[in-house]
Design a protein around this motif. Sequence first.
Motif, short mmCIF file in Angstrom:
data_model
loop_
_atom_site.label_atom_id
_atom_site.label_comp_id
_atom_site.label_asym_id
_atom_site.label_seq_id
_atom_site.Cartn_x
_atom_site.Cartn_y
_atom_site.Cartn_z
N THR A 1 -7.58 -0.09 -3.36
CA THR A 1 -7.92 0.08 -2.04
C THR A 1 -8.66 -0.75 -1.09
O THR A 1 -8.03 -0.67 0.24
N GLY B 1 0.66 4.65 0.39
CA GLY B 1 0.38 5.98 0.57
C GLY B 1 0.81 7.06 0.45
O GLY B 1 2.94 6.84 0.56
N ASP C 1 0.40 -0.72 -0.06
CA ASP C 1 0.20 -0.14 0.30
C ASP C 1 1.38 1.48 -0.08
O ASP C 1 1.79 1.81 0.98
N PRO D 1 -5.52 2.92 -5.87
CA PRO D 1 -6.37 3.90 -5.78
C PRO D 1 -8.19 4.09 -6.48
O PRO D 1 -7.63 3.85 -7.81
N ASP E 1 -11.67 5.13 2.74
CA ASP E 1 -10.83 5.31 2.95
C ASP E 1 -10.45 6.48 3.18
O ASP E 1 -10.04 7.68 2.12
N CYS F 1 -1.74 -2.12 -3.98
CA CYS F 1 -3.41 -0.88 -3.42
C CYS F 1 -3.02 -0.20 -4.79
O CYS F 1 -2.32 0.64 -5.14
N ALA G 1 -5.30 -2.11 4.67
CA ALA G 1 -5.35 -2.18 3.28
C ALA G 1 -4.00 -3.25 2.59
O ALA G 1 -4.25 -4.13 1.65
#
Length: 257
Positions: free
Chosen positions: A117, A22, A20, A89, A136, A87, A238
């Motif tokens: 995600t 981020g 993930d 988005p 999320d 993941c 996630a």
Amino acid sequence: MFTQLSGDAAPHEPSAVGLDLGGASTRIWASGHGLLQVGYPGTPRTPGHGPVVRGRITDPEAMWALLSGLRTGRRRPLPGGAVIVACRPVGSDPQLEAVRGLLTAAFEPARLLFIDTVRAAAIGAGAASAPLLIADIGAHLTEVAVLADGVTVAARRRDVGLHDDTDGPDPDAAVVTAVTDLVRHVCRQAGDREAIAAAVRGGLLLVGGGAARPRLAARIAGAAGTPVRRPAAPHLAAARGAGLAALAALRRSAVRF
């Protein structure tokens, strides 16, 4: 742009990795390693800064250094030759090829797959079967989706997150508004109306870094007019779900995400 790593043989046993990427950190689940969260050193808590911004890799060299370090620089390095599930988005498809190239060079995976995600977070939270309304909240993005039988029925995102308006009088206001608006829009999207109605009746599952703030969850419940629940360690849901999806891919001959 990147030199593919070599000299690290594939593991003797199949392995699985969930990623993930981020806006504030990279979260990884790897078989034999568990969950790992790696922050981005020196990244200010302001939007528009960092190696990943609004779901897009904006500093490939920094991400390459971080990922290749995870691969080779640890006492127990992450495995090469793994099945990786990363993941993505909502609305990130145009950027996937750049992410694919980076992850392929850094990890030399046997297979690289992508998963929404929100769907990964639902799996990681143990809530992927029944119709589900999920939000999320990350550093730079807020996503809301309806899932049914593990499939994304409707989903939307807004480029607003926890790092926006941090110096304002009400730093959570933009996120609360984003979640409320996205829930309304998602529930009006064309799709499986029966599944959407069932998901709404079940309340909202809140994941991501925003779910770690109890007061934010309470504000969203009041503004959206729906019960809000949070899983354990919601900021890691996630990555955990992506790892579980990678494990499932190891056990099946063909998997589509």
